[in-house]
Motif scaffolding. Sequence first.
Motif, PDB file in Angstrom:
ATOM      1  N   GLY A 295       0.825  -1.276   0.094  1.00 56.08           N
ATOM      2  CA  GLY A 295       0.033   0.063   0.049  1.00 56.08           C
ATOM      3  C   GLY A 295       0.773   1.322   0.021  1.00 56.08           C
ATOM      4  N   PHE A 296       2.201   1.023   0.245  1.00 52.17           N
ATOM      5  CA  PHE A 296       3.069   2.352   0.118  1.00 52.17           C
ATOM      6  C   PHE A 296       3.714   2.341  -1.099  1.00 52.17           C
ATOM      7  N   SER A 297       3.766   3.649  -1.649  1.00 50.71           N
ATOM      8  CA  SER A 297       4.623   3.800  -3.044  1.00 50.71           C
ATOM      9  C   SER A 297       5.265   5.273  -2.930  1.00 50.71           C
ATOM     10  N   PRO A 298       6.426   5.402  -3.608  1.00 50.59           N
ATOM     11  CA  PRO A 298       6.930   6.866  -3.727  1.00 50.59           C
ATOM     12  C   PRO A 298       6.118   7.611  -4.770  1.00 50.59           C
ATOM     13  N   ALA A 299       6.136   8.986  -4.444  1.00 49.34           N
ATOM     14  CA  ALA A 299       5.193   9.870  -5.363  1.00 49.34           C
ATOM     15  C   ALA A 299       5.946  11.146  -5.604  1.00 49.34           C
ATOM     16  N   ILE A 300       5.818  11.762  -6.824  1.00 56.05           N
ATOM     17  CA  ILE A 300       6.322  13.189  -7.142  1.00 56.05           C
ATOM     18  C   ILE A 300       5.231  13.838  -7.798  1.00 56.05           C
ATOM     19  N   ILE A 301       4.923  14.814  -7.462  1.00 52.49           N
ATOM     20  CA  ILE A 301       3.720  15.780  -7.788  1.00 52.49           C
ATOM     21  C   ILE A 301       4.126  17.003  -8.242  1.00 52.49           C
ATOM     22  N   PRO A 302       4.282  17.436  -9.413  1.00 52.77           N
ATOM     23  CA  PRO A 302       4.803  18.708 -10.034  1.00 52.77           C
ATOM     24  C   PRO A 302       3.384  19.655  -9.870  1.00 52.77           C
ATOM     25  N   ALA A 303       3.415  20.961  -9.663  1.00 54.91           N
ATOM     26  CA  ALA A 303       2.360  21.750  -9.813  1.00 54.91           C
ATOM     27  C   ALA A 303       2.591  23.039 -10.239  1.00 54.91           C
ATOM     28  N   VAL A 304       1.461  23.611 -10.812  1.00 54.77           N
ATOM     29  CA  VAL A 304       1.652  25.128 -11.534  1.00 54.77           C
ATOM     30  C   VAL A 304       0.302  25.806 -10.667  1.00 54.77           C
ATOM     31  N   GLY A 305       0.859  27.017 -10.309  1.00 55.31           N
ATOM     32  CA  GLY A 305       0.011  27.974  -9.489  1.00 55.31           C
ATOM     33  C   GLY A 305      -0.156  29.143 -10.072  1.00 55.31           C
ATOM     34  N   TYR A 306      -1.296  30.077  -9.658  1.00 55.56           N
ATOM     35  CA  TYR A 306      -1.295  31.417  -9.666  1.00 55.56           C
ATOM     36  C   TYR A 306      -1.699  31.977  -8.406  1.00 55.56           C
ATOM     37  N   GLN A 307      -0.849  32.991  -7.676  1.00 56.91           N
ATOM     38  CA  GLN A 307      -0.816  33.625  -6.691  1.00 56.91           C
ATOM     39  C   GLN A 307      -1.869  34.633  -6.761  1.00 56.91           C
ATOM     40  N   LEU A 308      -3.090  34.516  -6.089  1.00 56.12           N
ATOM     41  CA  LEU A 308      -4.185  35.604  -6.014  1.00 56.12           C
ATOM     42  C   LEU A 308      -3.861  36.779  -5.134  1.00 56.12           C
ATOM     43  N   SER A 309      -3.236  36.400  -4.133  1.00 56.04           N
ATOM     44  CA  SER A 309      -2.977  37.367  -2.994  1.00 56.04           C
ATOM     45  C   SER A 309      -1.721  36.696  -2.290  1.00 56.04           C
ATOM     46  N   PRO A 310      -1.144  37.434  -1.229  1.00 52.38           N
ATOM     47  CA  PRO A 310      -0.040  37.199  -0.524  1.00 52.38           C
ATOM     48  C   PRO A 310      -0.392  35.804   0.125  1.00 52.38           C
ATOM     49  N   ARG A 311      -1.566  35.531   0.385  1.00 51.50           N
ATOM     50  CA  ARG A 311      -2.031  34.198   1.371  1.00 51.50           C
ATOM     51  C   ARG A 311      -2.812  33.410   0.696  1.00 51.50           C
ATOM     52  N   SER A 312      -3.359  33.664  -0.792  1.00 48.95           N
ATOM     53  CA  SER A 312      -4.182  32.709  -1.593  1.00 48.95           C
ATOM     54  C   SER A 312      -3.543  32.452  -2.992  1.00 48.95           C
ATOM     55  N   ALA A 313      -3.866  31.236  -3.460  1.00 53.64           N
ATOM     56  CA  ALA A 313      -3.352  30.720  -4.831  1.00 53.64           C
ATOM     57  C   ALA A 313      -4.481  29.630  -5.235  1.00 53.64           C
ATOM     58  N   LEU A 314      -4.276  29.723  -6.709  1.00 49.78           N
ATOM     59  CA  LEU A 314      -5.064  28.562  -7.401  1.00 49.78           C
ATOM     60  C   LEU A 314      -3.965  27.615  -7.735  1.00 49.78           C
ATOM     61  N   GLU A 315      -3.999  26.359  -7.883  1.00 51.13           N
ATOM     62  CA  GLU A 315      -3.021  25.388  -8.218  1.00 51.13           C
ATOM     63  C   GLU A 315      -3.661  24.220  -9.109  1.00 51.13           C
ATOM     64  N   VAL A 316      -2.771  23.739 -10.099  1.00 49.49           N
ATOM     65  CA  VAL A 316      -2.949  22.364 -10.684  1.00 49.49           C
ATOM     66  C   VAL A 316      -1.977  21.630 -10.539  1.00 49.49           C
ATOM     67  N   GLN A 317      -2.308  20.526  -9.851  1.00 49.06           N
ATOM     68  CA  GLN A 317      -1.249  19.609  -9.634  1.00 49.06           C
ATOM     69  C   GLN A 317      -1.474  18.357 -10.629  1.00 49.06           C
ATOM     70  N   ILE A 318      -0.233  17.879 -11.206  1.00 49.24           N
ATOM     71  CA  ILE A 318      -0.209  16.794 -12.498  1.00 49.24           C
ATOM     72  C   ILE A 318       0.224  15.569 -11.708  1.00 49.24           C
ATOM     73  N   LEU A 319      -0.826  14.546 -11.719  1.00 53.55           N
ATOM     74  CA  LEU A 319      -0.821  13.408 -11.000  1.00 53.55           C
ATOM     75  C   LEU A 319      -0.174  12.311 -11.917  1.00 53.55           C
ATOM     76  N   GLY A 320       0.914  12.507 -12.520  1.00 52.49           N
ATOM     77  CA  GLY A 320       1.575  11.195 -13.376  1.00 52.49           C
ATOM     78  C   GLY A 320       0.847  11.292 -14.630  1.00 52.49           C
ATOM     79  N   THR A 321       0.557  10.077 -15.094  1.00 50.30           N
ATOM     80  CA  THR A 321       0.041   9.916 -16.340  1.00 50.30           C
ATOM     81  C   THR A 321      -1.457   9.357 -16.143  1.00 50.30           C
ATOM     82  N   ALA A 322      -1.861   9.850 -14.967  1.00 47.72           N
ATOM     83  CA  ALA A 322      -3.488   9.439 -14.650  1.00 47.72           C
ATOM     84  C   ALA A 322      -4.588  10.874 -14.708  1.00 47.72           C
ATOM     85  N   ALA A 323      -3.955  11.783 -14.326  1.00 43.02           N
ATOM     86  CA  ALA A 323      -5.157  12.881 -13.933  1.00 43.02           C
ATOM     87  C   ALA A 323      -4.373  14.004 -13.438  1.00 43.02           C
ATOM     88  N   PHE A 324      -5.163  15.396 -13.488  1.00 41.94           N
ATOM     89  CA  PHE A 324      -4.534  16.344 -12.790  1.00 41.94           C
ATOM     90  C   PHE A 324      -5.713  16.857 -11.721  1.00 41.94           C
TER      91      PHE A 324
END
Length: 187
Positions: free
Chosen positions: A150-179
Amino acid sequence: MTYGFQLAHDPNPPRSFTAPRTFALLAALSSPALAIDWTLCPGINDPVAEGATEPRYEGFFSPYTHHWSHDPEHKPVFAFSLSRLLPNDRTCGISLFRNSFGQPSAYAFVGKAWPGLLPSQPKVYVSVTAGILYGYVGQYKDKVPMNVGGFSPAIIPAVGYQLSPRSALEVQILGTAAFMVGAKWRF
């Protein structure tokens, strides 16, 4: 949903750890090109300085995940994570989520962000986290590469846009499966 690490030249992800694959993963993670200090959560017990106003934590919530290919067994994925903000745009944290097959899952990670990479778009940032994923068990154990108990290594890249100093929207790329699409709040 499939998370995990797969060597680009390997069309068949391994089902267990092998010495060459483990060595390749460790070499990739320790590469100077990544420039990431992988020490887990240093200073987590440091006291907050009196009058400090800088956020120390970051929450992430995702109500939506889009799979690259349809599987009738896929269920909606909801994720929440809590991260400790560290010096030099580093983080460490844990994410709790229900995976694509409805199983409770978790991801413990460390990460690094690179804000302002695009001079023309200073609010855009990229980040990457790496860690241990747990949750793909039983009949779904083969849905992630290198799954052992049930344990596996993972690496998750992401791209985000800072809306304010305390908030952001983000898209995380989940390998070849999804975002995954979500929002972050610092506090």
